[in-house]
Design an enzyme around this catalytic site. Structure first.
Site, mmCIF file in Angstrom:
data_model
loop_
_atom_site.group_PDB
_atom_site.id
_atom_site.type_symbol
_atom_site.label_atom_id
_atom_site.label_comp_id
_atom_site.label_asym_id
_atom_site.label_seq_id
_atom_site.Cartn_x
_atom_site.Cartn_y
_atom_site.Cartn_z
ATOM 1 N N THR A 285 52.368 12.952 -104.232
ATOM 2 C CA THR A 285 53.724 14.117 -104.119
ATOM 3 C C THR A 285 54.148 13.413 -103.225
ATOM 4 O O THR A 285 53.945 12.385 -101.690
ATOM 5 C CB THR A 285 53.283 15.658 -103.875
ATOM 6 O OG1 THR A 285 53.052 15.620 -102.556
ATOM 7 C CG2 THR A 285 51.726 15.442 -105.156
ATOM 8 N N SER B 176 65.044 -15.515 -110.845
ATOM 9 C CA SER B 176 66.682 -15.189 -110.354
ATOM 10 C C SER B 176 67.494 -16.202 -110.337
ATOM 11 O O SER B 176 66.581 -17.710 -109.783
ATOM 12 C CB SER B 176 65.868 -14.330 -108.799
ATOM 13 O OG SER B 176 67.419 -15.738 -107.430
ATOM 14 N N LYS C 197 61.809 -15.597 -107.266
ATOM 15 C CA LYS C 197 61.827 -14.010 -108.169
ATOM 16 C C LYS C 197 61.533 -14.103 -108.859
ATOM 17 O O LYS C 197 61.100 -15.193 -109.485
ATOM 18 C CB LYS C 197 63.000 -14.120 -108.057
ATOM 19 C CG LYS C 197 64.195 -13.052 -106.242
ATOM 20 C CD LYS C 197 63.353 -12.803 -105.920
ATOM 21 C CE LYS C 197 63.524 -10.956 -106.421
ATOM 22 N NZ LYS C 197 64.421 -10.384 -106.072
ATOM 23 N N ASN D 212 61.868 -10.929 -111.213
ATOM 24 C CA ASN D 212 62.173 -9.112 -111.548
ATOM 25 C C ASN D 212 61.642 -8.478 -112.737
ATOM 26 O O ASN D 212 61.198 -9.517 -114.123
ATOM 27 C CB ASN D 212 63.517 -9.796 -111.651
ATOM 28 C CG ASN D 212 63.964 -10.437 -110.016
ATOM 29 O OD1 ASN D 212 63.761 -10.234 -108.901
ATOM 30 N ND2 ASN D 212 65.269 -11.332 -110.330
ATOM 31 N N GLU E 214 64.172 -2.345 -115.583
ATOM 32 C CA GLU E 214 65.006 -1.697 -114.697
ATOM 33 C C GLU E 214 66.033 -0.972 -115.557
ATOM 34 O O GLU E 214 66.663 -0.830 -115.896
ATOM 35 C CB GLU E 214 66.122 -2.527 -114.008
ATOM 36 C CG GLU E 214 64.556 -3.355 -112.851
ATOM 37 C CD GLU E 214 64.796 -4.295 -111.884
ATOM 38 O OE1 GLU E 214 65.270 -3.920 -110.774
ATOM 39 O OE2 GLU E 214 65.128 -4.940 -112.780
ATOM 40 N N GLN F 80 84.125 13.444 -136.479
ATOM 41 C CA GLN F 80 84.447 12.126 -136.757
ATOM 42 C C GLN F 80 83.372 11.001 -134.765
ATOM 43 O O GLN F 80 83.075 9.748 -136.065
ATOM 44 C CB GLN F 80 85.439 10.822 -137.442
ATOM 45 C CG GLN F 80 85.586 9.856 -137.881
ATOM 46 C CD GLN F 80 86.862 9.479 -138.205
ATOM 47 O OE1 GLN F 80 86.202 9.454 -139.389
ATOM 48 N NE2 GLN F 80 87.440 9.029 -137.459
ATOM 49 N N LYS G 102 79.087 10.057 -135.147
ATOM 50 C CA LYS G 102 77.784 8.926 -135.648
ATOM 51 C C LYS G 102 77.626 8.143 -134.586
ATOM 52 O O LYS G 102 76.270 8.028 -134.404
ATOM 53 C CB LYS G 102 78.377 8.201 -136.732
ATOM 54 C CG LYS G 102 78.480 9.733 -137.734
ATOM 55 C CD LYS G 102 78.566 8.858 -139.140
ATOM 56 C CE LYS G 102 80.424 10.042 -139.372
ATOM 57 N NZ LYS G 102 80.620 10.979 -139.360
HETATM 58 N N1 ARG Z 1 85.469 9.673 -141.929
HETATM 59 C C1 ARG Z 1 85.032 10.950 -141.769
HETATM 60 C C2 ARG Z 1 84.268 11.910 -140.389
HETATM 61 O O1 ARG Z 1 83.023 10.559 -140.423
HETATM 62 C C3 ARG Z 1 84.755 12.337 -143.389
HETATM 63 C C4 ARG Z 1 85.368 13.284 -143.465
HETATM 64 C C5 ARG Z 1 87.121 12.940 -143.553
HETATM 65 N N2 ARG Z 1 87.160 14.621 -143.734
HETATM 66 C C6 ARG Z 1 88.353 14.974 -144.078
HETATM 67 N N3 ARG Z 1 88.846 15.745 -143.806
HETATM 68 N N4 ARG Z 1 89.211 13.974 -143.213
HETATM 69 O O2 ARG Z 1 83.955 12.240 -140.461
#
Ligand code: ARG
Length: 452
Positions: free
Chosen positions: A154, A276, A282, A284, A289, A321, A324
């Site tokens: 600890t 290294s 070395k 590593n 890491e 947008q 993603k």
């Molecule tokens: N490429 C857009 C996105 O990934 C798609 C939706 C587009 N919608 C709009 N109203 N322009 O969110």
């Protein structure tokens, strides 16, 4: 080609086009976009929007597009604004004007949210099996560890002896919570937004339940405004990835520490170590890491998306947008570190003698207090008397078990059996509560894990 333009007299500026285009990122959802469109074509056919021939031609065309994506033949055009545009453009090349009917009643707003959820629903099981592999590696190591003992810490200070197996399993349980979170999240991902239109819903009789079923969603969204703007599932997903990374980072940090010459508890196999360019000696622990380092990036992805979502007005805003890229990056990161961690841990060489020699008798001071408690001394007083023994040994520059019985008896009601307290395995054996470090408790953990 764009999916809009009628009301514009000028084409979009090139720089604005480059900023607006999301194809480099969202082309990862190509298959999901085609599947969503196939299901949508069925739904609007049933609703009487598409004739039988139009439906057949659209479905056939989409099948071809799907095959082109699967085989890598599909060629994106610089004029494709995003994956939805690319699919529709190709469909119209294949089947002509009938392609123009596919988007009836649909918006890219409900379409993109659907594609993203579909993508995540296939990513979750992939992550799940990578988790299981790492968890198995931890359990295998725990089983191999048998009765090997090590110091437990600890504040990173020597605290009490524990079984190495118990330490390995501690990381298993943390990952189990991550897996549970991932599974729990699935029910919130599995909600179909399609049919929400741009924001207000679709203007014809659509069987959204059937649509959900055909795409494998558990339920349909109940409010179109919420459905096109909800990215909670993406934020939650990034939280699960970040929490996992924090767990992996904690494990990695200990491996880094335990492979130092100072600790010497573990040695990494050459296959998972790096050298290294300057210092020939070395070896590593880069894999560990990097795991620790990538955790920082992962947390950045979560906070980045949360900041994007904060303060957005209701329904779809183009800011969304940005959702993603972090999810894809987090997935790629986890899918690269989980298997490497599993493989590297499986090949770690354990040094039991180094672990044993790092256990000194002061680590049994708690057992010494417990010994007095068994003789009827209240714990608070026992704690203080045991502390005095630690001090006496320190002052005399001897180990606690080397102090003569008279020295013990000058401090408290100790008897000749006191020396048994200094066997670390005895200390471990006593901690037999559920979840304790005793051999029996650890065996029970393993059976519970295997019974799961
Ligand atoms: N490429 C857009 C996105 O990934 C798609 C939706 C587009 N919608 C709009 N109203 N322009 O969110």
């Amino acid at each position: 080609m764009t999916l809009w333009g009628g009301r514009f007299s000028q084409k979009l500026d090139d720089l604005a086009w480059a900023l607006n285009s999301s194809l480099p990122v969202d082309q990862r959802m190509a298959i999901q976009d085609v599947d969503g469109s196939l299901a949508w074509a069925d739904a609007i056919h049933k609703a009487g929007i598409l004739s039988d021939e139009e439906h057949a031609s659209i479905s056939l065309g989409l099948d071809t597009v799907r095959k082109e994506f699967a085989s890598g033949e599909f060629s994106c055009q610089p004029s494709d604004e995003d994956i939805h545009t690319a699919v529709e453009r190709r469909l119209s090349e294949l089947i002509g004007p009938a392609a123009g009917k596919l988007h009836t009643g649909r918006s890219r707003n409900d379409q993109v949210a659907t594609d993203f959820r579909l993508w995540m629903l296939q990513a979750i099981p992939e992550l799940h099996s990578a988790f299981l592999n790492l968890q198995s590696a931890l359990v295998e190591q725990a089983e191999l560890a048998g009765e090997i003992i090590m110091p437990g810490y600890t504040h990173l200070q020597r605290a009490q002896p524990i079984l190495l197996a118990h330490w390995w399993l501690s990381h298993y349980w943390a990952l189990k919570r991550d897996v549970e979170r991932l599974q729990d999240l699935t029910k919130r991902v599995s909600v179909l937004p399609l049919g929400s239109g741009a924001l207000a819903g679709a203007p014809f009789a659509l069987d959204r339940d059937a649509l959900a079923k055909s795409l494998g969603f558990a339920e349909v969204s109940q409010n179109s405004l919420d459905a096109v703007s909800d990215r909670d599932f993406a934020a939650e997903y990034l939280f699960v990835c970040s929490m996992t990374a924090v767990h992996l980072s904690k494990l990695a940090e200990q491996v880094v520490l335990y492979t130092t010459a100072e600790f010497g508890f573990f040695e990494l196999s050459d296959a998972f170590s790096t050298g290294s360019s300057l210092m020939p000696q070395k070896k590593n622990p880069d894999v560990f890491e990097l795991t620790r380092g990538k955790t920082g990036t992962m947390i950045g992805l979560l906070t980045g998306l949360m900041s994007t979502l904060k303060g957005l007005p209701s329904t779809y805003d183009k800011d969304l947008q940005e959702d993603k890229a972090p999810v894809f990056q987090a997935t790629d990161t986890l899918l690269s570190i989980l298997p490497v961690m599993a493989a590297a841990l499986r090949t770690i060489m354990v040094k039991p003698e180094r672990m044993r020699s790092a256990i000194d008798s002061t680590m049994m001071a708690t057992d010494l207090a417990d010994y007095l408690v068994e003789k009827g001394v209240p714990f608070r007083e026992a704690h203080s008397l045991a502390g005095k023994v630690v001090r006496a040994a320190g002052e005399g520059k001897v180990r606690m078990e080397e102090l003569p019985l008279e020295a013990y008896q000058a401090i408290g009601p100790f008897e000749a059996d006191v020396y048994q307290v200094f066997d670390p395995l005895e200390s471990i054996k006593k901690r037999n509560t559920v979840g304790g470090t005793s051999l029996q408790s650890v065996k029970n953990q393993i059976s519970k894990i295997k019974g799961d």
